[in-house]
Enzyme design. Sequence first.
Site, PDB file in Angstrom:
ATOM      1  N   ILE A 158      45.593  17.587  95.770  1.00 62.68           N
ATOM      2  CA  ILE A 158      44.689  18.400  94.959  1.00 62.68           C
ATOM      3  C   ILE A 158      43.270  17.864  95.051  1.00 62.68           C
ATOM      4  O   ILE A 158      42.315  18.631  95.254  1.00 62.68           O
ATOM      5  CB  ILE A 158      45.169  18.468  93.503  1.00 62.68           C
ATOM      6  CG1 ILE A 158      46.491  19.231  93.417  1.00 62.68           C
ATOM      7  CG2 ILE A 158      44.119  19.133  92.619  1.00 62.68           C
ATOM      8  CD1 ILE A 158      47.128  19.226  92.039  1.00 62.68           C
ATOM      9  N   CYS A 208      44.359  12.677  88.880  1.00 63.32           N
ATOM     10  CA  CYS A 208      45.304  11.568  88.960  1.00 63.32           C
ATOM     11  C   CYS A 208      46.546  11.874  88.129  1.00 63.32           C
ATOM     12  O   CYS A 208      46.504  12.682  87.204  1.00 63.32           O
ATOM     13  CB  CYS A 208      44.651  10.282  88.463  1.00 63.32           C
ATOM     14  SG  CYS A 208      43.913  10.430  86.819  1.00 63.32           S
ATOM     15  N   PRO A 209      47.669  11.217  88.427  1.00 60.47           N
ATOM     16  CA  PRO A 209      48.868  11.384  87.599  1.00 60.47           C
ATOM     17  C   PRO A 209      48.712  10.653  86.278  1.00 60.47           C
ATOM     18  O   PRO A 209      47.840   9.776  86.129  1.00 60.47           O
ATOM     19  CB  PRO A 209      49.966  10.744  88.455  1.00 60.47           C
ATOM     20  CG  PRO A 209      49.248   9.713  89.262  1.00 60.47           C
ATOM     21  CD  PRO A 209      47.884  10.286  89.553  1.00 60.47           C
ATOM     22  N   SER A 236      44.182  17.656  85.402  1.00 59.14           N
ATOM     23  CA  SER A 236      45.345  16.840  85.779  1.00 59.14           C
ATOM     24  C   SER A 236      46.358  16.797  84.646  1.00 59.14           C
ATOM     25  O   SER A 236      47.258  17.637  84.581  1.00 59.14           O
ATOM     26  CB  SER A 236      44.891  15.447  86.204  1.00 59.14           C
ATOM     27  OG  SER A 236      44.210  14.776  85.152  1.00 59.14           O
ATOM     28  N   ARG A 237      46.223  15.841  83.746  1.00 57.64           N
ATOM     29  CA  ARG A 237      47.084  15.728  82.578  1.00 57.64           C
ATOM     30  C   ARG A 237      46.212  15.380  81.369  1.00 57.64           C
ATOM     31  O   ARG A 237      45.307  14.550  81.464  1.00 57.64           O
ATOM     32  CB  ARG A 237      48.161  14.649  82.771  1.00 57.64           C
ATOM     33  CG  ARG A 237      49.245  15.022  83.775  1.00 57.64           C
ATOM     34  CD  ARG A 237      50.152  16.113  83.239  1.00 57.64           C
ATOM     35  NE  ARG A 237      51.241  16.459  84.146  1.00 57.64           N
ATOM     36  CZ  ARG A 237      51.185  17.424  85.053  1.00 57.64           C
ATOM     37  NH1 ARG A 237      50.069  18.137  85.189  1.00 57.64           N
ATOM     38  NH2 ARG A 237      52.224  17.693  85.826  1.00 57.64           N
ATOM     39  N   ASP A 261      41.641  22.056  81.430  1.00 59.08           N
ATOM     40  CA  ASP A 261      42.784  22.964  81.501  1.00 59.08           C
ATOM     41  C   ASP A 261      44.023  22.353  80.864  1.00 59.08           C
ATOM     42  O   ASP A 261      45.060  23.008  80.782  1.00 59.08           O
ATOM     43  CB  ASP A 261      43.094  23.326  82.965  1.00 59.08           C
ATOM     44  CG  ASP A 261      44.145  24.430  83.073  1.00 59.08           C
ATOM     45  OD1 ASP A 261      44.000  25.451  82.363  1.00 59.08           O
ATOM     46  OD2 ASP A 261      45.105  24.272  83.852  1.00 59.08           O
ATOM     47  N   GLU A 266      50.273  20.130  73.892  1.00 64.28           N
ATOM     48  CA  GLU A 266      50.183  21.540  74.266  1.00 64.28           C
ATOM     49  C   GLU A 266      51.353  22.318  73.671  1.00 64.28           C
ATOM     50  O   GLU A 266      52.508  21.946  73.933  1.00 64.28           O
ATOM     51  CB  GLU A 266      50.154  21.676  75.794  1.00 64.28           C
ATOM     52  CG  GLU A 266      48.945  21.007  76.420  1.00 64.28           C
ATOM     53  CD  GLU A 266      49.003  20.959  77.932  1.00 64.28           C
ATOM     54  OE1 GLU A 266      47.973  20.631  78.541  1.00 64.28           O
ATOM     55  OE2 GLU A 266      50.083  21.223  78.507  1.00 64.28           O
ATOM     56  N   HIS A 285      46.120  25.588  80.154  1.00 68.53           N
ATOM     57  CA  HIS A 285      47.014  25.058  81.192  1.00 68.53           C
ATOM     58  C   HIS A 285      47.440  26.177  82.155  1.00 68.53           C
ATOM     59  O   HIS A 285      48.635  26.381  82.416  1.00 68.53           O
ATOM     60  CB  HIS A 285      48.242  24.409  80.559  1.00 68.53           C
ATOM     61  CG  HIS A 285      48.882  23.371  81.440  1.00 68.53           C
ATOM     62  ND1 HIS A 285      49.405  22.193  80.954  1.00 68.53           N
ATOM     63  CD2 HIS A 285      49.108  23.338  82.782  1.00 68.53           C
ATOM     64  CE1 HIS A 285      49.914  21.491  81.940  1.00 68.53           C
ATOM     65  NE2 HIS A 285      49.738  22.172  83.082  1.00 68.53           N
TER      66      HIS A 285
END
Length: 320
Positions: A158, A208-209, A236-237, A261, A266, A285
């Site tokens: 990504i 990044c994760p 990402s997260r 996003d 969530e 999201h």
Amino acid sequence: MKIVILDAYTTNPGDLSWDWLNKYGQYEAFDFTKPEEIIDRAYDCQVVFTNKTPLVKATLSALPNLKYIGLLSTGFNIVDIDHAAKLGIPVANIPSYSKAAVAQLTFAHILELCNAVGLHDRAVKEGKWSANRDFCFWETHLTELYDKTIGLIGFGKIGQAVAKIALAMEMKVLAHTPNPKGWEGVENFRFVSLDELLDKSDIVSMHCPLNPSTEEMADKFFFDKMKDSAFFINTSRGGVVREADLAVALNQGKIAGAGLDVLSQEPPKPDNPLLTCKNCYITPHIAWAGFETRKRLVSILESNLAAFINKKPENIVNGL
């Protein structure tokens, strides 16, 4: 073989089909499943598909027939993959299916921050252009991306897709990653330290994760190192951001704006400070949610299941 999809609705609200599963066995698709409903719904199943319904240690231990877990996502923190491995249950994810879509939404946020399309659309429809004495007007500062620097934290598929778009727009690209390799000799691109990236970037974008080393890495000290004219993007997260610190940075003008996003919870709680802070654009999201993107996800989901059945498993995240 019995198959269950625990939370089918988000991936397929009705515009895709699950009937391809009939080739592999008897299936049942639930729109949503509460944690306390999992064991009852999956007890007799050999295959379980999940997106955000958690499969924790106690749940996995209570499913005696389970042979395979298919994720409807790239991330796999929703499953206790180590315990699944101890039980001999492979867990397969869906890698790379959304790289183009996430890169697209990343730039949708960037362009909204730079050009304020929504703001100006509303102004025109409120009559401000019709009443204006000049041929044009603008409601806020507008930013040109040419020759600006974007800093990418994380440089997997990504991040690389975002870099390609940025370079096509004649931007400069900095990247920070634990394993800087490849891209040698690419004009206007460099791997750098995190501090240099934050100091020099006009836009900082997270790719990044979420893991112990990245959890809440975007905190007060992170934002203090950014330019006060810079934008912050996170597709990402949500957990990589300390949200209270980002809200303070935005409200105090330590950075110029943010496009998000993802959030740490969530759906978000109504009192999440990012919902009311200045210059923060939030989408629910949706980077992965385009029809073509979800269709690709389901295609890979089937490919993963077929590979498992053929004893040549693919995209296994827990080493089995």
